[in-house]
Design a protein around this motif. Structure first.
Motif, PDB file in Angstrom:
ATOM      1  N   MET A 224      -9.132   4.607  -3.582  1.00 23.38           N
ATOM      2  CA  MET A 224      -7.859   4.641  -2.868  1.00 23.38           C
ATOM      3  C   MET A 224      -7.710   3.400  -2.002  1.00 23.38           C
ATOM      4  O   MET A 224      -8.701   2.771  -1.619  1.00 23.38           O
ATOM      5  CB  MET A 224      -7.767   5.887  -1.992  1.00 23.38           C
ATOM      6  CG  MET A 224      -7.797   7.196  -2.741  1.00 23.38           C
ATOM      7  SD  MET A 224      -7.239   8.569  -1.703  1.00 23.38           S
ATOM      8  CE  MET A 224      -5.461   8.232  -1.648  1.00 23.38           C
ATOM      9  N   GLY A 225      -6.468   3.077  -1.696  1.00 19.95           N
ATOM     10  CA  GLY A 225      -6.193   1.944  -0.829  1.00 19.95           C
ATOM     11  C   GLY A 225      -4.754   1.504  -1.005  1.00 19.95           C
ATOM     12  O   GLY A 225      -4.116   1.811  -2.017  1.00 19.95           O
TER      13      GLY A 225
ATOM     14  N   SER B 144      -5.000  -3.952  -2.083  1.00 19.89           N
ATOM     15  CA  SER B 144      -6.297  -3.755  -1.430  1.00 19.89           C
ATOM     16  C   SER B 144      -7.467  -4.208  -2.284  1.00 19.89           C
ATOM     17  O   SER B 144      -8.566  -4.433  -1.772  1.00 19.89           O
ATOM     18  CB  SER B 144      -6.483  -2.279  -1.067  1.00 19.89           C
ATOM     19  OG  SER B 144      -6.473  -1.472  -2.232  1.00 19.89           O
TER      20      SER B 144
ATOM     21  N   LYS C 238      -8.257  -2.438  -5.310  1.00 21.48           N
ATOM     22  CA  LYS C 238      -8.799  -1.325  -6.090  1.00 21.48           C
ATOM     23  C   LYS C 238      -8.620  -1.520  -7.598  1.00 21.48           C
ATOM     24  O   LYS C 238      -9.531  -1.203  -8.377  1.00 21.48           O
ATOM     25  CB  LYS C 238      -8.196  -0.002  -5.641  1.00 21.48           C
ATOM     26  CG  LYS C 238      -6.685   0.103  -5.675  1.00 21.48           C
ATOM     27  CD  LYS C 238      -6.221   1.407  -5.046  1.00 21.48           C
ATOM     28  CE  LYS C 238      -4.711   1.605  -5.217  1.00 21.48           C
ATOM     29  NZ  LYS C 238      -3.933   0.542  -4.521  1.00 21.48           N
TER      30      LYS C 238
ATOM     31  N   HIS D 136      -3.058   6.247  -5.357  1.00 25.10           N
ATOM     32  CA  HIS D 136      -2.582   6.174  -3.977  1.00 25.10           C
ATOM     33  C   HIS D 136      -2.231   7.562  -3.472  1.00 25.10           C
ATOM     34  O   HIS D 136      -1.831   7.733  -2.322  1.00 25.10           O
ATOM     35  CB  HIS D 136      -1.346   5.274  -3.882  1.00 25.10           C
ATOM     36  CG  HIS D 136      -0.146   5.845  -4.586  1.00 25.10           C
ATOM     37  ND1 HIS D 136       0.030   5.724  -5.952  1.00 25.10           N
ATOM     38  CD2 HIS D 136       0.901   6.570  -4.136  1.00 25.10           C
ATOM     39  CE1 HIS D 136       1.144   6.347  -6.288  1.00 25.10           C
ATOM     40  NE2 HIS D 136       1.699   6.868  -5.208  1.00 25.10           N
TER      41      HIS D 136
ATOM     42  N   LEU E 261      -3.089  11.228  -2.365  1.00 22.30           N
ATOM     43  CA  LEU E 261      -4.192  12.018  -1.827  1.00 22.30           C
ATOM     44  C   LEU E 261      -4.404  13.305  -2.610  1.00 22.30           C
ATOM     45  O   LEU E 261      -5.534  13.764  -2.781  1.00 22.30           O
ATOM     46  CB  LEU E 261      -3.941  12.333  -0.349  1.00 22.30           C
ATOM     47  CG  LEU E 261      -5.058  13.080   0.396  1.00 22.30           C
ATOM     48  CD1 LEU E 261      -6.360  12.292   0.351  1.00 22.30           C
ATOM     49  CD2 LEU E 261      -4.647  13.342   1.841  1.00 22.30           C
TER      50      LEU E 261
ATOM     51  N   VAL F  17     -14.593  10.021  -2.772  1.00 26.31           N
ATOM     52  CA  VAL F  17     -13.414   9.183  -2.532  1.00 26.31           C
ATOM     53  C   VAL F  17     -13.852   7.908  -1.822  1.00 26.31           C
ATOM     54  O   VAL F  17     -14.489   7.954  -0.766  1.00 26.31           O
ATOM     55  CB  VAL F  17     -12.353   9.922  -1.687  1.00 26.31           C
ATOM     56  CG1 VAL F  17     -11.167   9.006  -1.408  1.00 26.31           C
ATOM     57  CG2 VAL F  17     -11.889  11.189  -2.404  1.00 26.31           C
TER      58      VAL F  17
ATOM     59  N   GLU G 186     -12.458   4.349  -0.228  1.00 30.32           N
ATOM     60  CA  GLU G 186     -11.270   3.656   0.263  1.00 30.32           C
ATOM     61  C   GLU G 186     -11.551   2.165   0.358  1.00 30.32           C
ATOM     62  O   GLU G 186     -12.589   1.735   0.874  1.00 30.32           O
ATOM     63  CB  GLU G 186     -10.855   4.179   1.636  1.00 30.32           C
ATOM     64  CG  GLU G 186      -9.555   3.566   2.143  1.00 30.32           C
ATOM     65  CD  GLU G 186      -9.137   4.094   3.498  1.00 30.32           C
ATOM     66  OE1 GLU G 186      -8.072   3.682   3.988  1.00 30.32           O
ATOM     67  OE2 GLU G 186      -9.874   4.919   4.068  1.00 30.32           O
TER      68      GLU G 186
ATOM     69  N   ARG H 295      -9.925  -1.659   1.442  1.00 27.26           N
ATOM     70  CA  ARG H 295      -8.912  -2.429   2.171  1.00 27.26           C
ATOM     71  C   ARG H 295      -9.357  -3.885   2.228  1.00 27.26           C
ATOM     72  O   ARG H 295     -10.514  -4.176   2.515  1.00 27.26           O
ATOM     73  CB  ARG H 295      -8.718  -1.890   3.594  1.00 27.26           C
ATOM     74  CG  ARG H 295      -8.018  -0.529   3.643  1.00 27.26           C
ATOM     75  CD  ARG H 295      -7.770  -0.074   5.062  1.00 27.26           C
ATOM     76  NE  ARG H 295      -7.121   1.235   5.089  1.00 27.26           N
ATOM     77  CZ  ARG H 295      -5.819   1.425   5.021  1.00 27.26           C
ATOM     78  NH1 ARG H 295      -5.019   0.370   4.941  1.00 27.26           N
ATOM     79  NH2 ARG H 295      -5.305   2.641   5.040  1.00 27.26           N
TER      80      ARG H 295
ATOM     81  N   SER I 150     -14.689   3.019   3.419  1.00 31.10           N
ATOM     82  CA  SER I 150     -15.238   4.371   3.532  1.00 31.10           C
ATOM     83  C   SER I 150     -15.649   4.861   2.151  1.00 31.10           C
ATOM     84  O   SER I 150     -15.063   4.474   1.139  1.00 31.10           O
ATOM     85  CB  SER I 150     -14.231   5.341   4.166  1.00 31.10           C
ATOM     86  OG  SER I 150     -13.150   5.589   3.292  1.00 31.10           O
TER      87      SER I 150
END
Length: 230
Positions: free
Chosen positions: A37-38, A42, A44, A197, A199, A208, A210, A212, A218
């Motif tokens: 995710m991001g 970002s 990904k 993107h 959730l 998951v 993340e 950025r 994370s």
């Protein structure tokens, strides 16, 4: 299965450089279900392209199933992509004049190992579309077209499936069907990595990550209690 160590990738835009990946280190074990995710930009999708051998990092190391991918020739990378990695994209990328079976069997054309003559139909059976085998893409709903795309990713029995926004072009009901299908495939032993993107989509994964500004910020496990109900 996936071992990334200090992977960097920079895109050139004019005289400027855009760092898409900035020292990413990541391990994924066989059988995991991972969501990336991001925000837009970002890194990904670039990370997924590196993992899928669609792009090479500028520096760092990437080992897939114990093999150093940096030492593979382009032909060797193409063989690994075809036989060990399945791809599912937001746009279904189906040939409009080919039947569902013919679309599913496309990866078999480039395979070095022989496949059973009914491999395409069996892949469609796995996604619940055997009764649509002779249909053209325009005769299928969006959710059914994505199921065909997933069957195409499965036809070589890959170790890893990479899905980039697999529900992005679907309504909520079809998106739920696709994610439940992917989760069942994972429960059957297939390793999954998805870019999303959303959730609600990420909650189907057990892990998951993340991203950025090209870095992992994370990396968390998802408790089973928050999984959507089937």
């Amino acid at each position: 299965m996936i071992e990334l160590a200090e992977v960097r990738r920079t895109w050139r835009k004019g005289t400027a450089g855009i760092r898409a990946l900035d020292g990413v280190s990541l391990n994924v074990e066989p059988g995991e279900f991972v969501a990336l995710m991001g925000p837009s930009g970002s890194g990904k999708s670039t990370l997924m392209n590196v993992v899928g051998l669609l792009d090479r990092p500028d520096s760092g190391r990437y080992r897939f199933e114990g093999r150093d991918t940096g030492s593979l020739t382009p032909d060797q990378q193409a063989l690994v992509r075809n036989e060990r990695i399945g791809f599912v994209f937001q746009a279904f990328h189906l040939l409009p004049r080919a039947t569902a079976t013919e679309n599913v069997e496309l990866p078999l054309i480039y395979a070095e190992r022989p496949a059973p003559p009914d491999a395409g139909l069996k892949a469609l059976e796995r996604v619940g579309l055997a009764d649509r085998a002779s249909h053209l893409p325009h005769e299928l709903s969006g959710g059914q077209q994505q199921r065909v795309a997933i069957a195409r990713a499965l036809v070589m029995d890959p170790a890893l499936i990479l899905a980039d926004e697999p529900t992005g072009n679907l309504d909520s009901a079809s998106a739920r069907e696709i994610m439940e299908l992917l989760r069942r495939l994972n429960q059957g032993g297939t390793t999954l990595m998805i870019v999303t993107h959303d959730l609600q989509v990420a909650r189907y994964a057990e892990r998951v990550i993340e991203i950025r500004d090209g870095r992992i910020v994370s990396d968390s496990r998802v408790a089973a209690s928050v999984f959507p109900e089937v």
